[in-house]
Design a protein around this motif. Structure first.
Motif, PDB file in Angstrom:
ATOM      1  N   ASP A 148     -25.176  10.881 -16.057  1.00 33.72           N
ATOM      2  CA  ASP A 148     -25.700   9.582 -15.618  1.00 33.72           C
ATOM      3  C   ASP A 148     -26.059   9.594 -14.143  1.00 33.72           C
ATOM      4  OD1 ASP A 148     -23.122   9.952 -14.875  1.00 33.72           O
ATOM      5  OD2 ASP A 148     -22.480   7.882 -15.262  1.00 33.72           O
ATOM      6  N   MET A 149     -25.254  10.326 -13.377  1.00 32.82           N
ATOM      7  CA  MET A 149     -25.531  10.373 -11.945  1.00 32.82           C
ATOM      8  C   MET A 149     -26.884  11.040 -11.676  1.00 32.82           C
ATOM      9  SD  MET A 149     -24.204   9.234  -9.267  1.00 32.82           S
ATOM     10  CE  MET A 149     -25.329   9.097  -7.904  1.00 32.82           C
ATOM     11  N   ARG A 207     -37.079  -0.054 -10.490  1.00 26.96           N
ATOM     12  CA  ARG A 207     -35.675   0.153 -10.824  1.00 26.96           C
ATOM     13  C   ARG A 207     -35.061  -1.159 -11.284  1.00 26.96           C
ATOM     14  NH1 ARG A 207     -31.254   2.020 -12.143  1.00 26.96           N
ATOM     15  NH2 ARG A 207     -30.055   3.541 -10.952  1.00 26.96           N
ATOM     16  N   ARG A 214     -29.560   8.641 -12.532  1.00 26.69           N
ATOM     17  CA  ARG A 214     -29.639   7.596 -11.518  1.00 26.69           C
ATOM     18  C   ARG A 214     -30.328   8.100 -10.256  1.00 26.69           C
ATOM     19  NH1 ARG A 214     -24.206   6.342 -11.210  1.00 26.69           N
ATOM     20  NH2 ARG A 214     -23.964   6.058 -13.450  1.00 26.69           N
ATOM     21  N   ARG A 215     -30.007   9.333  -9.911  1.00 30.15           N
ATOM     22  CA  ARG A 215     -30.664   9.906  -8.732  1.00 30.15           C
ATOM     23  C   ARG A 215     -32.167  10.026  -8.969  1.00 30.15           C
ATOM     24  NH1 ARG A 215     -25.684  13.138  -6.541  1.00 30.15           N
ATOM     25  NH2 ARG A 215     -25.485  14.099  -8.564  1.00 30.15           N
ATOM     26  N   HIS A 242     -31.261  -2.875 -13.255  1.00 27.72           N
ATOM     27  CA  HIS A 242     -29.861  -2.584 -13.547  1.00 27.72           C
ATOM     28  C   HIS A 242     -29.789  -1.924 -14.904  1.00 27.72           C
ATOM     29  CE1 HIS A 242     -26.328  -3.747 -11.188  1.00 27.72           C
ATOM     30  NE2 HIS A 242     -27.267  -4.227 -10.404  1.00 27.72           N
ATOM     31  N   SER A 261     -33.345   2.561 -20.693  1.00 30.05           N
ATOM     32  CA  SER A 261     -32.006   2.390 -20.134  1.00 30.05           C
ATOM     33  C   SER A 261     -31.502   3.729 -19.619  1.00 30.05           C
ATOM     34  CB  SER A 261     -31.053   1.868 -21.202  1.00 30.05           C
ATOM     35  OG  SER A 261     -30.859   2.857 -22.191  1.00 30.05           O
ATOM     36  N   THR A 262     -30.601   3.644 -18.675  1.00 28.65           N
ATOM     37  CA  THR A 262     -30.012   4.863 -18.132  1.00 28.65           C
ATOM     38  C   THR A 262     -29.288   5.630 -19.233  1.00 28.65           C
ATOM     39  OG1 THR A 262     -29.588   3.559 -16.156  1.00 28.65           O
ATOM     40  CG2 THR A 262     -28.639   5.748 -16.233  1.00 28.65           C
ATOM     41  N   THR A 263     -28.523   4.908 -20.052  1.00 25.44           N
ATOM     42  CA  THR A 263     -27.748   5.582 -21.103  1.00 25.44           C
ATOM     43  C   THR A 263     -28.652   6.332 -22.062  1.00 25.44           C
ATOM     44  OG1 THR A 263     -27.750   3.451 -22.242  1.00 25.44           O
ATOM     45  CG2 THR A 263     -25.741   4.078 -21.073  1.00 25.44           C
ATOM     46  N   LEU A 306     -34.000   8.258 -10.975  1.00 25.18           N
ATOM     47  CA  LEU A 306     -34.556   6.911 -11.002  1.00 25.18           C
ATOM     48  C   LEU A 306     -34.741   6.363  -9.592  1.00 25.18           C
ATOM     49  CD1 LEU A 306     -34.841   6.741 -13.896  1.00 25.18           C
ATOM     50  CD2 LEU A 306     -32.871   5.223 -14.069  1.00 25.18           C
ATOM     51  N   ASN A 307     -33.705   6.523  -8.786  1.00 22.23           N
ATOM     52  CA  ASN A 307     -33.788   6.007  -7.419  1.00 22.23           C
ATOM     53  C   ASN A 307     -34.878   6.716  -6.624  1.00 22.23           C
ATOM     54  OD1 ASN A 307     -31.723   4.323  -8.025  1.00 22.23           O
ATOM     55  ND2 ASN A 307     -30.156   5.490  -6.940  1.00 22.23           N
TER      56      ASN A 307
END
Lengths: 251, 251
Positions: free
Chosen positions: A33-34, A51, A37-38, A53, A21-23, A40-41
């Motif tokens: 988190d940003m 990827r 997310r970057r 949610h 998970s992102t968290t 991951l993307n």
DNA sequence: ACATATTCGAACAAAATCGAACATTCTATT
DNA sequence: AATAGAATGTTCGATTTTGTTCGAATATGT
């Protein structure tokens, strides 16, 4: 921590966990988190991860399941019984030959975690064991699309350079008169396996017993053991020839 | 402290830690950031380390460990461009060698319907082509789980018994100085392919150009053609060596 | 279906890192 | 000691990366 090492750690986590998970990544890698997310993307754009949610998943294995497995589904129960018995014959450190054919193929499921060496000409066997601890030796040569296995002169030569403790063989038919095959190609490979193995096991469900196919390629004496799924009087003539017949009942 | 001893210490630190930041190196080696950066860039150019923003990583951490599936998906667009061009070099009836590696693997999609013979040591290639009209010859020997391909002595011997019109090769790096690989195993197979093919094509996305990896295993003259996804000045030194460089723009 | 909570990504701001150009120091040689 | 050449340090604007905020999009629970 650099973005590269972060991304590497994400890959590692995915490798062991399958998903993250992102968290969790935020706390685990102590980044915002940003940033996660970057990362991951970015990795998803490269196809390194999948990827989702709230996180990411491991990309699915490239090697897709074979059509072959459908064929293998026939008589699965019988094959499982046979292969269970076959697997018990193997000891850690063994080198074993695995013939092509759906019965022998099923043996893969029972040896995935054994520390052994497998020498085979069967593509489905290779694919099935390619991501396990089993050490693999692939027999080279012309690939036969129909049988999903390697046959021919090169293959035979290849086999003759190795030695194994056990050969697990498959045939199209067996009776007191000998072993039967549908093609010479398969037969010559089976013969080569038998010649270079200390012990030979023929894996054979009841439907193959007393069936005499296209042509006989060897006497029954080629093998020492026959593993099959049902005990019964149909095995008497084979036993009389001195073959050690292994069945679940006789266990 | 000389630059040599500094760089040696950097390598040591990387060996134990896997990664190291520029700032840490500045204090640890008591040199200015610019000096460290110069060292880092120098070593990265030699392929000794992997340069990152803010530091460096061990080479095998990222390159070695990456599973084949992941690599296959990375840079798909570039690979497609390359393989499109590669496929155009093939004529019906050809016998071709296909090296292992994700770029060459992608070529499968473009040759599924060609009536050709493919000789390969790459399991993904075999699986991908196993249900096509392409005639397959599998190179036998020890299977390398990490690279999903067959390597070793047997494999090399196997190759040397065949001849092909074209070899499609993959490497980990290429520059005017020659061809670079991360393992000797892969290199020896690539050499064998090249030796037995009439024409050789190196398939290589832009990221591999001018990258000098673990060790050099051949001069540039081993290949005759290089197919890559982008034209540009970075190809000048390679062209100067007499290599025919094929790019989409130059078409 | 609705409300609530998460997650997402765009936009901007802040921080770190980078490399080019120039200045300085070190080293070897005369 | 003088000097050339190489290595190192410094400055500074450009680039890259990271963090923050906030409204939109997406899941989740009732």
């Amino acid at each position: 921590m650099t973005s590269q090492s972060r991304q590497k750690k994400i890959l590692d986590l995915l490798e062991t966990n399958g998903e993250v998970s992102t968290t969790r990544l935020v706390t685990e890698l102590s980044a915002s988190d940003m940033t996660i997310r970057r990362d991951l993307n970015h990795m998803a754009a490269q196809g390194l991860i999948l990827r989702t949610h709230g996180g990411a998943m491991k990309v699915d294995l490239l090697v897709h399941k074979q059509k072959f497995e459908n064929k293998a589904a026939a008589n699965l129960a019988a094959k499982d019984i046979i292969c269970q018995l076959a697997a018990e014959q193997i000891r850690e450190g063994d080198t074993i030959f695995m013939d092509c054919g759906s019965t022998v193929f099923r043996l893969c499921h029972f040896i995935r975690n054994k520390r052994i060496k497998v020498i085979t000409n069967s593509l489905p066997v290779v694919v099935e064991l390619s991501n396990t601890v089993v050490s693999l030796n692939i027999i080279g040569g012309e690939f036969d699309h129909d049988r999903q296995a390697v046959h021919g002169v090169m293959a035979k030569e290849h086999i003759l350079r190795y030695r194994a403790s056990i050969a697990f063989l498959g045939v199209d038919g067996v009776s007191a008169k000998g072993l039967f095959a549908n093609t010479e190609l398969e037969a010559s490979i089976t013969l080569a396996f038998a010649a270079r193995a200390r012990t030979t096991y023929l894996l054979c469900d009841a439907s193959k017993i007393d069936r005499e196919a296209y042509f006989k390629f060897a006497d029954l004496s080629l093998i020492q053991n026959l593993i099959t799924d049902r005990n019964g009087p149909h095995l008497a003539s084979i036993r009389k020839k001195g073959i050690n017949v292994i069945t679940p009942e006789a266990k």
